[in-house]
Design a protein around this motif. Sequence first.
Motif, PDB file in Angstrom:
ATOM      1  N   ARG A 215     -45.289  -5.835 -16.345  1.00 23.13           N
ATOM      2  CA  ARG A 215     -45.964  -7.127 -16.486  1.00 23.13           C
ATOM      3  C   ARG A 215     -46.375  -7.437 -17.931  1.00 23.13           C
ATOM      4  O   ARG A 215     -46.701  -6.542 -18.703  1.00 23.13           O
ATOM      5  CB  ARG A 215     -47.156  -7.200 -15.546  1.00 23.13           C
ATOM      6  CG  ARG A 215     -48.035  -5.974 -15.627  1.00 23.13           C
ATOM      7  CD  ARG A 215     -49.090  -5.948 -14.558  1.00 23.13           C
ATOM      8  NE  ARG A 215     -48.505  -5.837 -13.218  1.00 23.13           N
ATOM      9  CZ  ARG A 215     -49.184  -6.061 -12.099  1.00 23.13           C
ATOM     10  NH1 ARG A 215     -50.427  -6.425 -12.137  1.00 23.13           N
ATOM     11  NH2 ARG A 215     -48.605  -5.914 -10.925  1.00 23.13           N
ATOM     12  N   HIS A 241     -42.704  -9.624 -15.155  1.00 19.66           N
ATOM     13  CA  HIS A 241     -43.745 -10.265 -14.356  1.00 19.66           C
ATOM     14  C   HIS A 241     -44.700 -11.017 -15.260  1.00 19.66           C
ATOM     15  O   HIS A 241     -45.219 -10.460 -16.229  1.00 19.66           O
ATOM     16  CB  HIS A 241     -44.513  -9.222 -13.542  1.00 19.66           C
ATOM     17  CG  HIS A 241     -43.813  -8.827 -12.282  1.00 19.66           C
ATOM     18  ND1 HIS A 241     -42.615  -8.177 -12.277  1.00 19.66           N
ATOM     19  CD2 HIS A 241     -44.143  -9.022 -10.973  1.00 19.66           C
ATOM     20  CE1 HIS A 241     -42.226  -7.978 -11.026  1.00 19.66           C
ATOM     21  NE2 HIS A 241     -43.145  -8.477 -10.214  1.00 19.66           N
ATOM     22  N   CYS A 243     -47.390 -14.951 -15.393  1.00 18.50           N
ATOM     23  CA  CYS A 243     -47.980 -16.093 -14.677  1.00 18.50           C
ATOM     24  C   CYS A 243     -48.366 -15.666 -13.263  1.00 18.50           C
ATOM     25  O   CYS A 243     -48.034 -16.324 -12.279  1.00 18.50           O
ATOM     26  CB  CYS A 243     -47.026 -17.276 -14.616  1.00 18.50           C
ATOM     27  SG  CYS A 243     -46.363 -17.735 -16.209  1.00 18.50           S
ATOM     28  N   GLN A 244     -49.027 -14.512 -13.193  1.00 14.02           N
ATOM     29  CA  GLN A 244     -49.266 -13.868 -11.911  1.00 14.02           C
ATOM     30  C   GLN A 244     -50.756 -13.763 -11.598  1.00 14.02           C
ATOM     31  O   GLN A 244     -51.209 -14.219 -10.557  1.00 14.02           O
ATOM     32  CB  GLN A 244     -48.616 -12.479 -11.963  1.00 14.02           C
ATOM     33  CG  GLN A 244     -48.643 -11.716 -10.678  1.00 14.02           C
ATOM     34  CD  GLN A 244     -47.944 -10.362 -10.787  1.00 14.02           C
ATOM     35  OE1 GLN A 244     -47.599  -9.924 -11.882  1.00 14.02           O
ATOM     36  NE2 GLN A 244     -47.736  -9.710  -9.664  1.00 14.02           N
ATOM     37  N   SER A 245     -51.536 -13.166 -12.511  1.00 17.63           N
ATOM     38  CA  SER A 245     -52.932 -12.885 -12.155  1.00 17.63           C
ATOM     39  C   SER A 245     -53.895 -13.564 -13.121  1.00 17.63           C
ATOM     40  O   SER A 245     -53.556 -13.831 -14.277  1.00 17.63           O
ATOM     41  CB  SER A 245     -53.177 -11.376 -12.186  1.00 17.63           C
ATOM     42  OG  SER A 245     -53.251 -10.925 -13.530  1.00 17.63           O
ATOM     43  N   PRO A 277     -40.853 -13.248 -12.222  1.00 18.77           N
ATOM     44  CA  PRO A 277     -41.795 -13.314 -11.099  1.00 18.77           C
ATOM     45  C   PRO A 277     -43.208 -13.508 -11.682  1.00 18.77           C
ATOM     46  O   PRO A 277     -43.458 -12.898 -12.737  1.00 18.77           O
ATOM     47  CB  PRO A 277     -41.674 -11.945 -10.438  1.00 18.77           C
ATOM     48  CG  PRO A 277     -40.556 -11.206 -11.168  1.00 18.77           C
ATOM     49  CD  PRO A 277     -40.392 -11.874 -12.482  1.00 18.77           C
ATOM     50  N   HIS A 278     -44.165 -14.265 -11.184  1.00 21.62           N
ATOM     51  CA  HIS A 278     -44.101 -14.972  -9.933  1.00 21.62           C
ATOM     52  C   HIS A 278     -44.311 -16.478 -10.149  1.00 21.62           C
ATOM     53  O   HIS A 278     -44.292 -17.211  -9.175  1.00 21.62           O
ATOM     54  CB  HIS A 278     -45.191 -14.438  -9.001  1.00 21.62           C
ATOM     55  CG  HIS A 278     -44.902 -13.015  -8.567  1.00 21.62           C
ATOM     56  ND1 HIS A 278     -44.300 -12.722  -7.369  1.00 21.62           N
ATOM     57  CD2 HIS A 278     -45.094 -11.821  -9.155  1.00 21.62           C
ATOM     58  CE1 HIS A 278     -44.178 -11.402  -7.218  1.00 21.62           C
ATOM     59  NE2 HIS A 278     -44.637 -10.829  -8.290  1.00 21.62           N
ATOM     60  N   GLN A 308     -39.643 -16.363  -6.973  1.00 14.60           N
ATOM     61  CA  GLN A 308     -40.727 -16.546  -6.020  1.00 14.60           C
ATOM     62  C   GLN A 308     -40.647 -15.454  -4.961  1.00 14.60           C
ATOM     63  O   GLN A 308     -39.570 -15.162  -4.445  1.00 14.60           O
ATOM     64  CB  GLN A 308     -40.612 -17.914  -5.343  1.00 14.60           C
ATOM     65  CG  GLN A 308     -41.837 -18.259  -4.534  1.00 14.60           C
ATOM     66  CD  GLN A 308     -41.692 -19.583  -3.801  1.00 14.60           C
ATOM     67  OE1 GLN A 308     -40.887 -19.715  -2.904  1.00 14.60           O
ATOM     68  NE2 GLN A 308     -42.487 -20.557  -4.197  1.00 14.60           N
ATOM     69  N   SER A 313     -47.110 -13.399  -2.212  1.00 14.89           N
ATOM     70  CA  SER A 313     -47.990 -14.429  -2.764  1.00 14.89           C
ATOM     71  C   SER A 313     -48.904 -15.010  -1.693  1.00 14.89           C
ATOM     72  O   SER A 313     -50.110 -15.118  -1.895  1.00 14.89           O
ATOM     73  CB  SER A 313     -47.159 -15.564  -3.379  1.00 14.89           C
ATOM     74  OG  SER A 313     -46.493 -15.118  -4.520  1.00 14.89           O
ATOM     75  N   ASP A 338     -40.323  -8.049  -2.725  1.00 15.19           N
ATOM     76  CA  ASP A 338     -41.484  -7.517  -3.437  1.00 15.19           C
ATOM     77  C   ASP A 338     -42.470  -6.724  -2.595  1.00 15.19           C
ATOM     78  O   ASP A 338     -43.236  -5.937  -3.112  1.00 15.19           O
ATOM     79  CB  ASP A 338     -42.223  -8.669  -4.133  1.00 15.19           C
ATOM     80  CG  ASP A 338     -43.051  -8.187  -5.325  1.00 15.19           C
ATOM     81  OD1 ASP A 338     -42.736  -7.125  -5.875  1.00 15.19           O
ATOM     82  OD2 ASP A 338     -44.023  -8.877  -5.691  1.00 15.19           O
TER      83      ASP A 338
END
Length: 491
Positions: A215, A241, A243-245, A277-278, A308, A313, A338
């Motif tokens: 990530r 990875h 744009c996730q958390s 992702p994601h 996606q 998610s 995933d």
Amino acid sequence: MTRTLITGRYVVGYDGQGHVILPDGEVVYEGDTIIHVGYGYDGPVDERIDAGNAVVGPGFIDLDALADLDSTVLGFDNAPGWRHGRVWASTYVEQGPREAYTAEEEDTKKEYAFAQLLLNGVTTALPITSLLYREWDETYTEFARAAAIGAELGIRLYLGPAYRTGASVVHPDGRFGIHWDEARGRRGLEAAIAFVKDYEGYADGLVRGMLAPDRIECCTRELLEQTAQAARALDCPVRLHCCQSPLEIETMEERFGRSSIGLLDEIGFLDRRALLPHGIRLGGHRPTTASVEQDLDALAGADATLVQCPMVSARMGHFMDSFARMQRRGINVGLGTDTFPPDVITNLHTGIMATRLVEGDESACSAADYYTAATLAGAKALNRPDLGRLAPGTKADITVFDLSGFHLGQLIDPIQTMIMSGSGRDFTRVIVNGRTIAQDRQIKGIDLTRLADQAQRQFDRLRASYPERTHRHPPEHEIFPGAFPVRRTSL
Ligand SMILES: [Zn+2]
């Protein structure tokens, strides 16, 4: 070379623009290649397969394919993740992280996961695993074995060991930080480049290389720049990875004053090789309409792919905003599993429902849109016009979805019924590169019962190892309480 003709009630063919349904159609393949899709093939064939009341379709392309004994599922009811072992306690890192599995157990985990993917109709997989229980990153050696395991099973793989410069940690007072180790990041990238060079085209082309930095917040700018250069030089996919958390976008704002996509754009990371992702949190730490648009422009302009993963998610209560919007903007969106179960059908169904919820519009997306994401969009992301479709000249990666199950209810349309009422358990045959790998929920040469027993024992030990890594080191039953209290007394 063996020539095989397969017929079924419905064939999902490809007419050069998109998928089309051919009722009572036929597919002919010779060796690893499809030579005919349609009707009236009158050449000689060595083998005939009548799939009967079934959908004969392309295999799925899984861009974030679960290759693990999934540990994310432990968080299903146990949020926030950092309190339940999803982030390393800083005290654990100070003692020196350890491998939870032996080399043999690493192999078992991959064999198990690849078997699951195949049984669910995934014919092309880009594996993802957790680094939480690793000493640091994935290794060249274990990926050399993964290539051999994949080749033995017959699944099509894009492989590259994951690497990183940093690991997220949580301090005893609850503050978050990143533990950096630049030398390890550099060594990881070097090993990954060597792996891609050595294994590109391995096993008659079933195995190809990819770069898989972990990530974005666990990479330095330099590592990302060097990764982008290497991906261009090797011309291989690169998955990151981002744009996730919330923690990620906050960290990116602090370190670079930008959104994750903004940084990737600035350093030239974004091009058609980038698989991301994601795609959930666009526009940076405090997104505005303008900052989100800027990210979308960068993605569209670079021809990058968002990946996606609907189930993981939705389980975590957040979703891409939105799949429909990406389609309107011409941004390629592929699919990933995933998490467990690596069931593409359930992911398609979840994706459709969640996209309609996010958009507040039941016409926001269709079964065709999502089926296309798991096939043609994945092929586009990999620059593989020979995958994700059934047409003359493409690879013989074929799935047979059984329509005769009582549980499917009334048939309305092969694809709509598949997604609304079906699951990955309805695939009765999976063919990769012209070889039938899975049939009637079994894989030739693999004892699934033995594999499941082995995986359970291994996973139980992994679960028991959580306290040492978890914030404040609570006992296992406090990290993972069950759905209901357990009583061993009469009521
Ligand atoms: Zn993921």
